[in-house]
Motif scaffolding. Structure first.
Motif, short mmCIF file in Angstrom:
data_model
loop_
_atom_site.label_atom_id
_atom_site.label_comp_id
_atom_site.label_asym_id
_atom_site.label_seq_id
_atom_site.Cartn_x
_atom_site.Cartn_y
_atom_site.Cartn_z
N UNK A 1 46.34 18.03 40.74
CA UNK A 1 46.43 19.49 40.86
C UNK A 1 45.06 20.13 40.50
N UNK A 2 44.50 21.02 41.23
CA UNK A 2 43.15 21.51 40.88
C UNK A 2 43.09 22.83 41.25
N UNK A 3 41.98 23.63 40.52
CA UNK A 3 41.71 25.12 40.86
C UNK A 3 40.44 25.37 41.45
N UNK A 4 40.44 25.99 42.42
CA UNK A 4 38.90 26.70 42.81
C UNK A 4 39.08 27.90 42.94
N UNK A 5 37.65 28.58 42.73
CA UNK A 5 37.30 29.81 43.19
C UNK A 5 36.87 30.09 44.48
N UNK A 6 37.76 30.95 45.13
CA UNK A 6 37.33 31.27 46.63
C UNK A 6 36.47 32.30 46.53
N UNK A 7 36.77 33.56 45.90
CA UNK A 7 35.88 34.59 45.89
C UNK A 7 36.45 35.42 44.52
N UNK A 8 35.74 36.48 44.21
CA UNK A 8 36.14 37.45 43.00
C UNK A 8 37.76 37.62 42.87
N UNK A 9 38.22 37.80 43.70
CA UNK A 9 39.61 38.22 43.77
C UNK A 9 40.79 36.94 44.19
N UNK A 10 40.37 35.82 44.32
CA UNK A 10 41.21 34.63 44.72
C UNK A 10 41.01 33.58 44.35
N UNK B 1 47.82 26.72 47.49
CA UNK B 1 48.21 28.10 47.57
C UNK B 1 46.85 28.73 47.16
N UNK B 2 47.00 30.26 47.85
CA UNK B 2 45.77 31.14 47.53
C UNK B 2 46.42 32.20 46.98
N UNK B 3 46.04 32.43 46.05
CA UNK B 3 46.54 33.40 44.75
C UNK B 3 45.58 34.66 44.51
N UNK B 4 45.95 35.79 44.36
CA UNK B 4 45.37 36.92 44.05
C UNK B 4 45.38 36.92 42.44
N UNK B 5 44.02 36.91 41.91
CA UNK B 5 43.86 36.75 40.62
C UNK B 5 44.40 37.90 39.61
N UNK B 6 44.33 39.17 40.37
CA UNK B 6 44.80 40.25 39.70
C UNK B 6 46.26 40.23 39.27
N UNK B 7 47.03 40.00 40.30
CA UNK B 7 48.47 40.04 40.38
C UNK B 7 49.06 38.78 40.06
N UNK B 8 48.37 37.60 40.26
CA UNK B 8 48.83 36.25 40.16
C UNK B 8 50.04 36.21 41.52
N UNK B 9 49.88 36.55 42.42
CA UNK B 9 50.55 36.86 43.50
C UNK B 9 50.07 35.76 44.71
N UNK B 10 51.12 34.91 45.31
CA UNK B 10 51.00 34.00 46.39
C UNK B 10 50.49 35.05 47.76
#
Length: 182
Positions: free
Chosen positions: A19-28, A63-72
């Motif tokens: 399992x890994x996490x990547x920054x896509x842009x400032x919001x995701x 999973x592409x997740x919105x950072x602010x809402x933690x929404x998929x």
């Protein structure tokens, strides 16, 4: 029971999650999950049919997740290796109905309700459920880049940490320290 020394034991099966996490842009954030399962010895199926050591489950979820809402925002699954390709791959899109779901308390139950049992693939749902804490860790790490922020806010603690384990029990020293630092 003491821990076994496994060096001299026969290993017959292996299941891995990566399992890994990547920054896509400032919001995701993009969270990737990969599940691989192998039998490590020759086994026999019905009627004595021989099956050599092999990978029999290999599944991937993004999973592409919105950072602010933690929404998929988006979700994709692939099943490169499955034991019954013509049947199992029918569930490759079974997680699509989870778009819009927020990673929050109750997430596991919602996933099981929407994609569990005969509505999906148990291995894909297991992988996805194991990815939820990774979303939170990625969120806290990306927020930790800001030198001026407080370690955690009370909202973070109340919603995601309190009473999730012994260390974060409500009446324990860790929570009390954060309450005092308020």
């Amino acid at each position: 029971m003491d821990f076994f020394d496994t060096d001299n034991l026969e290993k017959i099966h292996n299941r891995n999650f990566d399992l890994s996490t990547f920054v896509v842009d400032p919001e995701h954030l993009l969270i990737t999950g990969e599940f691989k399962e192998r039998n490590l010895i020759t086994v026999y199926r019905k009627a004595g049919e021989r099956s050599e050591p092999r990978m029999y489950h290999h599944m991937q979820v993004q999973l592409l997740v919105n950072i602010t809402e933690l929404k998929i925002v988006d979700i994709n699954a692939k099943m490169p290796t499955v034991p019954n390709s013509d049947i199992c791959r029918e569930m490759e899109n079974s997680l699509d109905k989870l778009k819009g779901l927020v990673i929050a308390p109750g997430f596991t139950q919602k996933v099981k309700k929407l994609a569990g049992g005969i509505k999906g693939c148990t291995h894909l749902t297991t992988l996805l459920i194991s990815m939820a804490p990774v979303v939170l860790q990625g969120y806290w790490i990306v927020k930790g880049r800001n030198k001026e922020r407080k370690e955690l806010t009370r909202v973070n603690i109340n919603d995601y940490l309190i009473d999730t384990c012994w260390a974060w029990r409500k009446d324990g020293p860790l929570v009390q320290t954060y309450i005092q630092e308020g």
